[in-house]
Design an enzyme around this catalytic site. Structure first.
Site, short mmCIF file in Angstrom:
data_model
loop_
_atom_site.label_atom_id
_atom_site.label_comp_id
_atom_site.label_asym_id
_atom_site.label_seq_id
_atom_site.Cartn_x
_atom_site.Cartn_y
_atom_site.Cartn_z
N LYS A 76 -53.39 -65.28 89.51
CA LYS A 76 -52.38 -65.45 88.47
C LYS A 76 -52.95 -64.90 87.16
O LYS A 76 -54.13 -65.11 86.86
CB LYS A 76 -52.03 -66.94 88.33
CG LYS A 76 -50.88 -67.21 87.36
CD LYS A 76 -50.49 -68.70 87.36
CE LYS A 76 -49.33 -68.97 86.41
NZ LYS A 76 -48.90 -70.39 86.40
N SER A 151 -43.93 -71.58 86.97
CA SER A 151 -44.31 -70.36 86.29
C SER A 151 -45.15 -69.42 87.16
O SER A 151 -45.28 -68.24 86.81
CB SER A 151 -45.11 -70.72 85.03
OG SER A 151 -46.36 -71.27 85.39
N SER A 175 -45.53 -75.88 88.43
CA SER A 175 -45.60 -74.42 88.49
C SER A 175 -46.26 -73.83 89.75
O SER A 175 -46.21 -72.62 89.96
CB SER A 175 -46.32 -73.87 87.26
OG SER A 175 -45.47 -73.92 86.14
#
Lengths: 484, 477
Positions: A76, A151, A175
């Site tokens: 990420k 997210s 998330s």
């Protein structure tokens, strides 16, 4: 290579069925082929990834490999990786190249893993649909008109479409779990303090926690073995003894007490999602688990409490993006104040600004007691609810999200509707508990996730409970047809 | 009309640690700009603070030295504001729960002492420095100082004159160096005072509105700033004006104070507990361990000097104001010199020279060994006190000089030989029969005059006490 688990990949690398370079190239090619449509990755660095793979091949050739040597992992874009552009999904850090490694990245490097690229995400991890990214929305591989959740939407899309065998994510209010649910794979948010936050760009420090995102619980266990570490560079990292999360996989779950909180099955839950969750729980009963009705009476306060605490911390955490030392700075300005205003006006997106404003407001003199302090007190009550529940049960189950994936644009202009996406996940962040989402079925060709919540540091147990389900179901093996 | 002056002081004491309070970067002073700005000092994305426990130990030492409560639990909080030399956009400080609670510091006042109450002391990090005018049309930012550990020590408004404020500041300055937590270098900003001043009509109890004079880094400025500010406040009120609570700066060149910002414009710092740092927990055991590393404190040493060494309260106090002075004194008596003579020589002769030269005792050209050699010659009656002063002057200029050689070269050796002195006395008595009569008829002055004559005859070298003794004997026989 597409359908192999991390453990199988490791085995085949060791047996030299293919090299790490071949494996890495295979996934890089898939990324090249599909990323235009999915927008799962922000940064690819083929040269660097392949160079890491070649080194891994030498390690394997020398017989010095560990379980992770040569396996490519998507990271990420919230984790700083030395020499890699690290954007956090924001224009503010569009050209920021990290000069150091986050502990999570360092742990993967030390284990011999390959950094496959940096995945897209909601800006500064603020969002539940991956539509707030400065680098464009991410698509759900099950249906490109739908959002992947957020997210960690880029990691989710990448794992679901098998552009990577596994990915890292971070979970501040859901998330990891909500996108895992919406994209149909396994995601784990560990106990707060188990995985170091050093080098993970902060959104809400007391809630942020990194975790694995991969097809199966077994994959997640293997990832967590690398990710979890006590880190003196993070004062909130807990000195928990190193565990091998693979060893508990296979334990019997006969007699497991599953707590079903009535608050997770009320208004707002999609009826088809509810049916899928109930069927999944039935499956557990077949395996010898028993059901215990429990209550988490303060659940309805989780969202309001979260939207005081998280923005408060964020408003302060994001103050460092001021255009002075690194990152975006506006082109023309009259004086210091003008530079601050324009830099932050132009560098941050709407959702980030919204939360900075909320956070600034709740911390202001005269409002602090009524909002921030009160929210902290309720946060304690929410933790107490869980503590009581875990006296009666071993694991709590319910939906990960109130519905399957929704259409892009559907909730973009309605922040409150968007915030409700995390209604079942947020309370565990507030309490600091570990929780997972595992694939449990489909509605209208879109995946639905079952949420498992465990007690502090019960990751090993939780992963086994998930693993047992995956031994008797195939949901986690499904791959979207649109992506071949 | 008569006015009461009310003063409280907040002092930023820079702690003497090797590294910064939340990172491993060096705290040394005067290096190339930003050469000590690590990723934490620069507030890079993702970096986190890690508490330097040396700074905590410094705070505990201070708390013990002012007999304060050391809080078992204290909390680091973020003080949020934007400024280019504040890299994170917040300063990590302590707000609601500081590490050190209420204590007191005793300051010398007139013939006695006055206790100034310490309200609290808390740990925090320093900001960097902005330099204007170094870069053409731009502001330069140096983050070497960013993250340097500070202990902010806050008093109650217990001081009622500029003199008391300075006495407090000096005492505190001495103390933090004494316990080894601060280098005390005021030019480099290691010790800076914010002084809160208000005035009220004599006899009234309600405090007036205060103004805070920021960042005073010399005792002279503290005095000048308070004097100016007090006059300004009294004049303002007597002219029918009102004092606005505000932050002000002292300009050493004009000697004036001037408002920076008023309360209305003040920042709302949005303090909240720093989620990156756990509450700081300190055990009783740890406090006991730190206590063992503390040197004997000035008050304790003063008591010991009075009780065990028989020094006057004044001498004992003067010798224990400053660690270097106390060390010098202890070294002197360690050489076998009597405490009273040592105290006298330090407080009178040495201090006078140090003051004239405007240097610290550490920089004294005459070290304790030389001074011990010299005083030993007084004690064994080789030279008189006056002769020793002459040699002292010579040593001051030429520190490598040998005491014995100087005594010979300057012909200062004292006459302590009984028969020699006896001869001198006899000569004087033969020449001064009138004075003998006067003495015998009860005029004490005549005796002193006779002593003077003997000393004169010996060119000042006769041992005065011997002269006294023998003369008395001869006159009474």
């Amino acid at each position: 290579m597409l359908n192999l688990s991390l453990k199988q990949l490791s085995q085949q690398l060791r047996e030299k069925a293919f090299s790490s370079e071949e494996l890495t190239r295979f996934f890089l090619d898939r990324i090249k082929k599909h990323n235009d449509r999915l927008n799962a990755f922000i940064t690819i660095n083929e040269e660097e990834s392949l160079s890491m793979a070649k080194k891994a091949d030498i390690t394997i050739a020398n017989g010095n490999q560990s379980l992770f040597t040569g396996i490519p992992i998507a990271q990420k874009d919230i984790f700083c990786a030395d020499g890699w552009r690290t954007t956090c999904g924001s224009k503010m850090l569009e050209n920021f190249v990290a000069p150091y490694n986050a502990t999570v990245i360092q742990n993967f490097n030390d284990a011999g893993a390959i950094n496959l690229g940096k995945t897209n995400m909601d800006e500064f991890a603020m969002g539940s649909s991956n539509e707030t990214s400065y680098f464009g929305a991410v698509k759900n591989p099950w249906n490109l008109e739908y959002v992947p959740g957020g997210s960690s939407g880029g990691s989710a899309s990448a794992v679901a479409a098998r552009l990577a065998p596994a990915a890292t994510g971070t979970d501040t209010g859901g998330s990891i779990r909500q996108p895992a649910s919406l994209c149909g794979f396994t995601g784990l948010k560990p106990t707060y303090g188990l995985v170091s936050r050093y080098g993970m760009i902060a959104f809400a420090s007391s809630l942020d926690q990194a975790g694995p995102m991969a097809p199966s619980a077994e994959d997640c266990a293997m990832m967590l073995n690398v990710m979890a570490s006590h880190d003196i560079k993070d004062s909130t990292s807990l000195p928990h003894p190193k565990e091998d999360y693979m060893t508990s996989l296979g334990d019997s779950i006969d007699g497991l007490r599953i707590g079903i909180p009535k608050e997770f099955f009320g208004e707002g839950l999609d009826s088809e999602v509810q049916k899928i969750i109930e069927d999944a729980i039935l499956e557990y009963q077949k395996m010898g688990a028993e059901i215990v009705d429990i209550s988490l009476p303060n659940s309805e306060l989780a969202i309001p409490v979260y939207y005081v605490i998280a923005p408060a911390e964020a408003s302060s955490n994001l103050s460092r993006y001021d255009g002075v030392r690194y990152g975006y700075r506006t082109k023309e300005y009259d004086d210091l104040m003008d530079m601050y205003f324009k830099t932050r006006q132009e560098g941050f997106g709407d959702e980030v600004k919204r939360r900075i404003l909320i956070g600034t407001y709740v911390l202001s003199a005269g409002y602090y007691d009524a909002y921030y302090l009160k929210a902290q007190k309720i946060r304690q009550l929410i933790s107490n609810d869980f503590a009581q529940a875990f006296q009666k049960c071993d694991v709590i189950m319910g939906p990960s999200a109130p519905s399957a994936a929704f259409k892009a644009g559907e909730k973009k202009e309605d922040p409150l509707a968007m915030y409700l996406q995390d209604i079942y996940t947020i309370s565990t962040n507030l309490a600091g508990l570990p929780a997972m989402s595992i694939p449990a079925g489909f509605t209208k060709d879109l995946p639905v996730g079952l949420q498992l919540i465990g007690n502090y540091f019960s990751e090993g147990h939780l992963l086994n409970v998930a693993h047992q389900f995956q031994l008797s179901t195939e949901w986690h093996r499904k791959i979207p047809k649109e992506i071949d | 009309m008569d006015w009461d002056i009310v003063i409280g002081i907040e002092t930023h004491v820079q702690l003497k640690t090797q590294t910064k309070i939340f990172s491993g970067a060096s705290t040394s002073y005067g290096n190339e700009a930003n050469s000590q700005a690590c990723l934490v000092s620069l507030a890079y994305p993702g970096v986190l603070p890690v508490l330097n426990h040396e700074a905590v130990n410094c705070a505990i030492k201070f708390g013990l030295a002012v007999k304060a409560k050391i809080n078992e639990k204290s909390i680091f909080a973020r003080k949020n504001y934007f400024y280019p030399d504040l890299p994170k956009g917040y300063q990590i400080s302590q707000f609601e729960l500081p590490i050190v609670g209420e204590g007191k510091l005793s300051i010398p006042m007139g013939d006695g002492y006055k206790d100034v109450r310490i309200l609290r002391a808390h740990l925090e990090e320093d900001a960097g420095k902005s330099s204007h005018g170094v870069l053409q049309g731009k502001t330069g930012i140096d983050l070497n100082r960013a993250g340097t550990p500070l202990l902010e020590i806050v008093t109650e408004p217990d001081m009622s004159s500029a003199a008391e404020a300075v006495a407090y500041a000096k005492k505190l300055h001495d103390l933090v160096q004494w316990i080894g937590i601060c280098d005390g270098n005021m030019q480099e900003g290691s010790f800076r005072c914010d002084v809160n001043v208000s005035v009220k009509k004599k006899g009234t109890t309600t405090l007036g509105t205060r103004r805070e004079i920021k960042n005073l880094n010399s005792f002279k400025f503290i005095k000048q700033a308070i004097d100016y500010e007090v006059n300004w406040q009294i004049e303002t009120i007597e002219d029918g004006g009102k004092i606005q609570q505000s932050t002000i700066l002292f300009n050493p060149e004009s000697g004036e104070t001037k408002a920076m910002r008023s309360k209305e414009e003040a920042n709302d710092y949005r303090y909240f507990p720093d989620p990156d740092l756990l509450p700081l927990a300190i055990t009783e055991q740890h406090i006991r361990n730190i206590k063992q590393t503390l040197p004997e404190l000035p008050g304790e040493m003063q008591d010991r000097f009075e009780k065990d060494l028989g020094l006057s309260s004044y001498d004992a106090s003067e010798l224990t104001n400053n660690k270097d002075v106390a060390d010098y004194f202890l070294s002197l008596i360690g050489q076998g010199i009597s405490a009273k003579l040592s105290a006298n020589w330090i407080l009178v002769n040495l201090f006078s020279k140090l003051n004239d030269a405007d240097i610290d005792i550490k920089e004294s050209p005459i070290n304790y060994e030389q001074l011990a050699n010299l005083i030993a010659k007084i004690e064994d009656q080789t030279i008189s006190n006056n002769a020793a002063k002459k040699i002292f002057e010579s040593l001051w200029v030429n520190p490598l000089g040998k005491v014995d050689a100087l005594i010979d070269a300057m012909g200062l050796k004292q006459i302590s030989n009984d028969s020699e002195i006896s001869g001198l006395i006899d000569n004087v008595l033969n020449d001064n029969t009138v004075m003998i009569e006067e003495y015998k008829s009860g005029k004490e002055k005549a005796f002193n005059a006779l002593v003077g004559q003997v000393m004169k005859a010996s060119k000042g070298k006769a041992n005065p006490s011997q002269v006294n003794e023998m003369l008395k004997k001869k006159l009474s026989s």
